[in-house]
Enzyme design. Sequence first.
Site, PDB file in Angstrom:
ATOM      1  N   ILE A  19       3.949  37.631  71.439  1.00 10.10           N
ATOM      2  CA  ILE A  19       4.045  38.883  72.189  1.00 10.10           C
ATOM      3  C   ILE A  19       5.166  39.750  71.640  1.00 10.10           C
ATOM      4  O   ILE A  19       4.990  40.880  71.273  1.00 10.10           O
ATOM      5  CB  ILE A  19       4.247  38.630  73.688  1.00 10.10           C
ATOM      6  CG1 ILE A  19       3.131  37.755  74.236  1.00 10.10           C
ATOM      7  CG2 ILE A  19       4.266  39.949  74.434  1.00 10.10           C
ATOM      8  CD1 ILE A  19       3.322  37.337  75.663  1.00 10.10           C
ATOM      9  N   GLU A  20       6.351  39.202  71.605  1.00  5.97           N
ATOM     10  CA  GLU A  20       7.454  40.031  71.134  1.00  5.97           C
ATOM     11  C   GLU A  20       8.632  39.155  70.757  1.00  5.97           C
ATOM     12  O   GLU A  20       8.695  37.990  71.085  1.00  5.97           O
ATOM     13  CB  GLU A  20       7.888  41.003  72.229  1.00  5.97           C
ATOM     14  CG  GLU A  20       8.419  40.271  73.441  1.00  5.97           C
ATOM     15  CD  GLU A  20       8.847  41.234  74.526  1.00  5.97           C
ATOM     16  OE1 GLU A  20       9.513  42.212  74.187  1.00  5.97           O
ATOM     17  OE2 GLU A  20       8.507  41.001  75.686  1.00  5.97           O
TER      18      GLU A  20
ATOM     19  N   GLY B 235      15.163  35.340  72.092  1.00  6.13           N
ATOM     20  CA  GLY B 235      14.146  34.390  71.710  1.00  6.13           C
ATOM     21  C   GLY B 235      12.826  35.060  71.442  1.00  6.13           C
ATOM     22  O   GLY B 235      12.687  36.268  71.558  1.00  6.13           O
TER      23      GLY B 235
ATOM     24  N   ASP C 102      21.223  43.231  83.010  1.00  2.00           N
ATOM     25  CA  ASP C 102      20.472  43.854  81.925  1.00  2.00           C
ATOM     26  C   ASP C 102      19.161  44.424  82.454  1.00  2.00           C
ATOM     27  O   ASP C 102      18.099  44.198  81.872  1.00  2.00           O
ATOM     28  CB  ASP C 102      20.212  42.857  80.790  1.00  2.00           C
ATOM     29  CG  ASP C 102      19.804  43.575  79.498  1.00  2.00           C
ATOM     30  OD1 ASP C 102      20.028  44.800  79.408  1.00  2.00           O
ATOM     31  OD2 ASP C 102      19.255  42.926  78.594  1.00  2.00           O
TER      32      ASP C 102
ATOM     33  N   VAL D  71       8.783  35.349  72.304  1.00  2.00           N
ATOM     34  CA  VAL D  71       7.877  35.114  73.417  1.00  2.00           C
ATOM     35  C   VAL D  71       6.457  35.083  72.879  1.00  2.00           C
ATOM     36  O   VAL D  71       6.072  35.922  72.069  1.00  2.00           O
ATOM     37  CB  VAL D  71       7.991  36.218  74.486  1.00  2.00           C
ATOM     38  CG1 VAL D  71       7.096  35.896  75.669  1.00  2.00           C
ATOM     39  CG2 VAL D  71       9.427  36.355  74.940  1.00  2.00           C
TER      40      VAL D  71
ATOM     41  N   LYS E 135       8.610  31.273  76.179  1.00  2.00           N
ATOM     42  CA  LYS E 135       9.751  31.931  75.563  1.00  2.00           C
ATOM     43  C   LYS E 135      10.605  30.881  74.882  1.00  2.00           C
ATOM     44  O   LYS E 135      11.093  29.955  75.521  1.00  2.00           O
ATOM     45  CB  LYS E 135      10.550  32.654  76.643  1.00  2.00           C
ATOM     46  CG  LYS E 135      11.816  33.298  76.133  1.00  2.00           C
ATOM     47  CD  LYS E 135      12.426  34.157  77.210  1.00  2.00           C
ATOM     48  CE  LYS E 135      13.795  34.641  76.784  1.00  2.00           C
ATOM     49  NZ  LYS E 135      14.365  35.555  77.756  1.00  2.00           N
TER      50      LYS E 135
END
Lengths: 468, 329
Positions: free
Chosen positions: A116-117, A122, A238, A124, A139
Amino acid sequence: MASTAKSRWANDEEDAALEAQLKKEKEEKKRLKAEKARKLEAERQAREAAAAAAQQEGDTANGPPTKRRKISPERETEQVGGEPQGINGAPKLLRFEGGVFGRCRSVENYDKLNDIEEGAYGWVSRAKELSTGKVVALKRLKIDPKDRGGLPVTGLREIQILKDCDHRNVVKLREVVVGDDTSKIENIFLVLEFLEHDLKSILEDMPEPFLASEVKTLLQQLASGVAYLHDNWILHRDLKTSNLLLNNRGQLKIADFGMARYVGDPPPKLTQLVVTLWYRAPELLLGATRYGAAVDMWSTGCIFGELLTREPLLQGRNEVDELTKIFELCGVPTEETWPSFRRLPNARGLRLPAQTSGGSAIRARFPLLTAAGVALFNSLLALDPDKRPTAKEMLAHEYFKQDPKPKQEAMFPTFPSKAGQERRRRRETPNAPARGQQAAEIGAVDFSGIFSGREREERGGGFSLRMV
Amino acid sequence: MSHMTNPLATPDQLFQRRSFDSLPIELQDTILFATQCLTQAAGILLQLPQSVTAQANVLLARYWLVEPIMSHEFSDISAAILYLTAKLSPHPRSPRDLSNVYAYLLSPSTSLFHPPTSPPPSNNPSAYYLSEPAYQAFHTRLLHLEAHALYTLSFDTHVALPHPLAITYLQALDFLGCGGMASSKERIGQRAVRYLNTALLSPQLLCLTSQPNALAVAAIYNAARDVGAKMPECEWWEVFDVDREELGFLVVGMRSVEGWGRKMRADLKGMKMGVERGMVTRADVEAELRRRGLSVVVGNGRVGGGGGDAEEEAARRMDEKMAEMETGV
């Protein structure tokens, strides 16, 4: 202790009769229960006596003491004495379930579907649990084998906090799994519930901004998640649109707890190097090391603005530029609007413009927002952290009560999934600061020029067409 | 609710403890007792708050219900779990600090496990001087075991201690504060906390079998009885969701730890034999097993006969050599 069944409004006969009947039934039940309890008790005592006798025979002197005999008054006598509103039957004790502990499962229980990204903490990817077919997000924690500090504390905190959290607006951690080779733990995966979108990608691809009712739904969910975290002494540190996930049923969940931590009261000394620059509160930029939940509320305010315009609200190039942008939008702090700000480490050298054109520009920047909306927005972006509302106060705000009402989640539009198939692109948003990074020194900076262009700025006419 | 609940040991886990390693259960108790004491001592020397050290004690007890007790050196696993707990707390400690403290506590100079009657051991700094390679080796073991402990516990480091609840309950019972009776009230609070700290050493693993509210109530009950305080006439523990049976069990369990601990200290002395006293090691346990004529089974299934020690020692020395070479480069 026990609730009285007697109603204050029971003044007519019918009611009284009904109540008498109920009372009778209740007493009958109670009597039966008490009898049962008595029987059990007698049985127990017999058993106990037998056990005690057996133990006295076979026990040595230094064996464990025998079971303590009852020393407290009998409950039954109380009950048979029978005040009508006494405790009925056995007491109801709460049982606390904490689960069990044991080894991690292997990541081999999951089948990876696609990436995914890649974030700061980390990678994912989307995966399917083999036994159930359930789709999850895996993740992988970034671990630097050369780091002689061991496993990264941010990752461990994220696991610790997510394990403790249980709220519909916070992403759920199902379990933690490790690579197959368990002699050396190098691959650690968080198994998170999978959500189709993140808010950032949706905002980027939307042809039209969210409707006012949709903004309210999202904001309400965000605030309720944040309220839960703060209630549990967790600061997220965040919050930003790319860390807010959205599923196809209109549900928003807060994710990525890599910066989060538990705090206490009074707040401990914390690092100021938190929160992605564009969402970072002014007290952090000015170097405060004792801060609290208000930093998350500032980020919430920034997200509010972003939901309205689809653009990050305060896109500073660096710390100084970010502060400039903040002062441009919210006005310059004064001893009145933010009494203690001069005492913050980075504020001493600031040269601020003489107070003439200060004040918030939010009303002018967002002419379509209702008065209640502007009030909430303004309060979230209050320079003085003490003046920002708590998440709970925010939820009770007039803004959510006025028309248009928050849209029902089920009625939320759906979006084409990106996480489903292709790899999500890397973002151009800056990342949250890395651990161990040096905090920027904001030395003597001259902000006195920041309002020079403001007069030329177009002002709203003070009225606008209502668009619903 | 997380501050009121802990994951508890399953009956299976408690039962399995008897079958691990074919190590007699009383030896396991001795090892647990010694290691928990070592952790406490290290926590004090590292100036960690008791809340952190106590969490490490609980995690260590959990760890040994999942992992065979002989798999790793006891002091190493104590250090690793204390390191991990401190790291997650607001009071992190560096591996360097831990290595120094453990080197001291494992040296003959420490008074840990030293009978209080005899004169304190002479302080010999060279005995706990840590060479660079020895430090590197310790550090590597520390990091390896940190990850291993997390794996063993599914990364669940959550520990709800009974201490804060006990304070709240004492307050509710009006046993806190400084009225005219300040001194006896203070004594109840102190004793209750002492019972809770002692319970961390319990061979019955009280902290793994009962939720913190029950532990807190039992400690207050014991403390109040010791001081002779007047308690409510009714079944007050039910207010805190504890039933009488559980309370009775815990009250007895907590009271028995003190006497049992004394016996443990005597046992430890017997096991170490000779002049050199201190923390029990795997080698000691193996020697003890041999003395009893039992086979020596090391955790990872390796049967170490007579040569177990020498082999282990050689491996350890090789590790240190390797580390030395690495740092030399």
